[in-house]
Design an enzyme around this catalytic site. Structure first.
Site, PDB file in Angstrom:
ATOM      1  N   ASP A 119       8.882 -12.842 -38.771  1.00 48.21           N
ATOM      2  CA  ASP A 119       9.486 -11.852 -37.885  1.00 48.21           C
ATOM      3  C   ASP A 119      11.009 -12.022 -37.942  1.00 48.21           C
ATOM      4  OD1 ASP A 119       9.886 -10.261 -35.247  1.00 48.21           O
ATOM      5  OD2 ASP A 119       7.713 -10.244 -35.513  1.00 48.21           O
ATOM      6  N   ASN A 245       3.412   2.486 -36.107  1.00 51.45           N
ATOM      7  CA  ASN A 245       3.571   3.225 -34.856  1.00 51.45           C
ATOM      8  C   ASN A 245       3.972   4.685 -35.043  1.00 51.45           C
ATOM      9  OD1 ASN A 245       3.211   0.781 -33.277  1.00 51.45           O
ATOM     10  ND2 ASN A 245       5.215   0.203 -34.056  1.00 51.45           N
TER      11      ASN A 245
END
Length: 580
Positions: A119, A245
């Site tokens: 990340d 998303n």
């Protein structure tokens, strides 16, 4: 909380004290345990102390293998739900939705299992993450090193494995699992394929059991991603990635890569999150809307708070990564593929299963339990079959039905029309013309004819033609206007037959399955009057579509994309979804 050491062992009728003692001795030899029958439980069971067993699963399986044992299960009265004392656990609906407390009653994971969080870094000084990160590396050259400055990686890490039952903050699904902090996205949340691929390989080389990637970009899997993922899969690493998303069936890499467990997002009502991508390339779903977890309190956007609600497939993904870590610590943790299969097969078939994702929303308790509960049948509707072979719809009410469940009719597995937690519906027919309370049926799926190729032949017969359709059963017969057409070769979708001699004109073609179901293709074939002087070789039916072997971890083919004109970054899966 340590795993239970006590089991309840139920014996079959007629197994007396001498044989019960023998069962304990055999269990000890199987499970390297020293079982002690402490007390009787009813007439046919005993409370057994299995102290010394490597795990509760080993102890129970040691007993279940004995034919004299009717059941063996944990003593759940000794270990009620393992509710943690974390301050904000009540804010974490996702943990209860996937039955994490019940899973923790079976296992708290292991400090030897590691999740790599790839990340934008982790705020390692967080009180709920202190001591959880055992190694870190920056692949971006950030002046802040592996610290989380983009307000994302810390939230992901907390869901996967925040310190649990420490009277502080939130609980992490991985419980005792350790973390590797791989910073492959910049402080602004941007990274490149080369950095991500390097992070994947380095995590595998440093002993990661699970890799979490709450990031990606639209499109089919790039080769650099696939090569790195194949490398980690070869080292027995479970790779989990966010589905993205964009709120549609939009392929999103690296979730589209083979050997990746792709994760969609659901809300507190088990409905698909509006922002979540979905499609046949997604395996499972997990809570991702309004998820409460750890954040970096030194960032201005957090206003000094160490916890916040975020909504995104980024939040769904670490739920699955944390569960994978728990499964690794059980008897099911024999390989990366075994862990993935366990997560898939134990998922709850919520609405959207088989269309928006393949297997359902994850269920932590079912994934780590010693054995999945078998399906049960409570009632059949209708309770008797119509007379005369009339087709009807049967609903089987019960429990523990899962995606892909089939119903056996006279020992033959048939696909179902619908599967939910509590019911399976099947189209059936009673073809023997009788009714029975036991409902012993043959299958009511009739053959379906679409065409005959070629559509004509000469009146002399002897021509091989192929009937195209579906639901053809082995042993199906074919007639042309009542005349038998010998079958040359057959599959479920094609039957090659030899045409019988017939007068000129159109004829009806009938396929009849062994169960008596048939269909007619009216005027589906024509006879013409001139003999064929040179009949060609008989065509063979085309091979049935190839099917990937189970759990081959392949993806549906996606269209090729144009080569970009400039270097394309990968973004956090957090964007463009908004925080809640």
């Amino acid at each position: 909380m340590p795993s239970p050491i006590a089991s309840i062992v139920g014996f079959k009728d007629g197994v007396g004290a001498t044989e019960r003692a023998a069962v304990h001795r055999v269990a000890a030899s199987r499970g390297t345990i020293v079982p002690t029958a402490v007390k009787r439980v009813g007439d046919t069971a005993e409370y057994v102390d299995t102290t010394g067993a490597p795990s509760l699963e080993v102890a129970i399986q040691s007993y279940r293998a004995d034919p004299r044992v009717r059941y063996a299960e944990p003593d759940y009265i000794v270990h009620a739900l393992d509710l943690p004392n974390d301050q904000y656990f009540g804010n974490q609906y996702g943990m209860n939705k996937i039955q994490a407390p019940a899973a923790w009653s079976t296992t708290n994971g292991s400090g030897n299992v590691k999740i790599a969080i790839l990340d934008c870094g982790i705020y390692e000084a967080h009180p709920d993450l202190a001591g959880k990160v055992i190694a870190h590396q920056d692949f971006t050259g950030s002046a802040n090193g592996t610290d989380d400055r983009c307000n994302h990686g810390t939230h992901v890490a907390g869901i996967a494995s925040a310190a649990t039952n420490n009277a502080t903050g939130v609980a992490g699904l991985g419980y005792d699992t350790k973390l590797l902090n791989g910073k492959i996205l910049s402080d602004s949340g941007i990274g490149y394929d080369s950095q991500i691929a390097d992070g994947i390989r380095r995590a595998a080389d440093n002993g990661a059991n699970v890799i979490n990637m709450s990031l990606g970009g639209s499109g089919a899997c790039s080769q650099v991603f696939q090569d790195a993922i194949d490398y980690s899969w070869g080292k027995n690493v479970v790779v989990v990635a966010a589905a993205g998303n964009y709120g549609g069936n939009v392929p999103f890499q690296p979730a589209t890569c083979a050997h990746v467990l792709a994760v969609a997002s659901t809300d507190a009502n088990d409905a698909q999150s509006g922002f979540s991508n979905f499609g046949p390339w997604v395996q499972v779903a997990a809570p991702g809307s309004a998820i409460f977890s750890t954040v970096n309190p030194t960032l201005s956007q957090n206003g000094g708070s160490a916890y916040a609600y975020f909504s995104c497939t980024s939040m769904a993904t670490p739920h699955v990564a944390g569960l994978a870590a728990l499964v690794w610590s059980t008897a099911w943790g024999t390989s990366a593929d075994a862990v993935v299969q366990r997560i898939e097969k134990s998922a709850d078939p919520i609405a959207g299963t088989s269309t928006n994702w393949q297997f359902g929303r994850i269920n932590a308790m079912a994934a780590v339990s010693s054995n999945l509960a078998p399906p049960t049948i409570a009632a059949l509707t209708p309770s008797t079959a119509p007379v005369g072979g009339v087709a009807f719809t049967l609903t089987i009410d019960g429990g523990n039905f899962r995606p892909g469940a089939t119903v056996l009719w006279n020992g033959v597995s048939r696909p179902t029309l619908g599967v939910s937690f509590s019911a399976i519906t099947v189209a059936v027919a009673n073809t023997d013309g009788t009714t029975t309370a036991a409902l012993t049926f043959t299958v009511a799926i009739p053959p379906h004819l679409t065409s005959v190729t070629p559509p004509s032949a000469f009146i002399t017969g002897g021509k091989t033609v192929t009937i195209v359709g579906s639901a053809f059963q082995p042993g199906a017969t074919v007639t042309f206007d009542g005349l038998d057409a010998p079958v040359v070769a057959a599959s479920s979708t094609e039957i090659a037959v030899t045409t019988p001699p017939h007068a000129t004109g159109k004829v009806n073609v009938v396929v009849t399955n062994p169960d008596g179901q048939s269909q007619t293709l009216t005027n589906g074939f024509a006879y013409i009057g001139t003999p064929d002087p040179r009949p060609g070789p008989p065509p063979l039916p085309s091979a049935a579509p190839s099917v990937n072997p189970p759990h081959a971890r392949r993806r549906p083919a996606l269209p090729a994309e144009p080569i970009p004109t400039q270097r394309q970054p990968r973004y956090l899966s957090l964007y463009p979804a908004k925080e809640q």
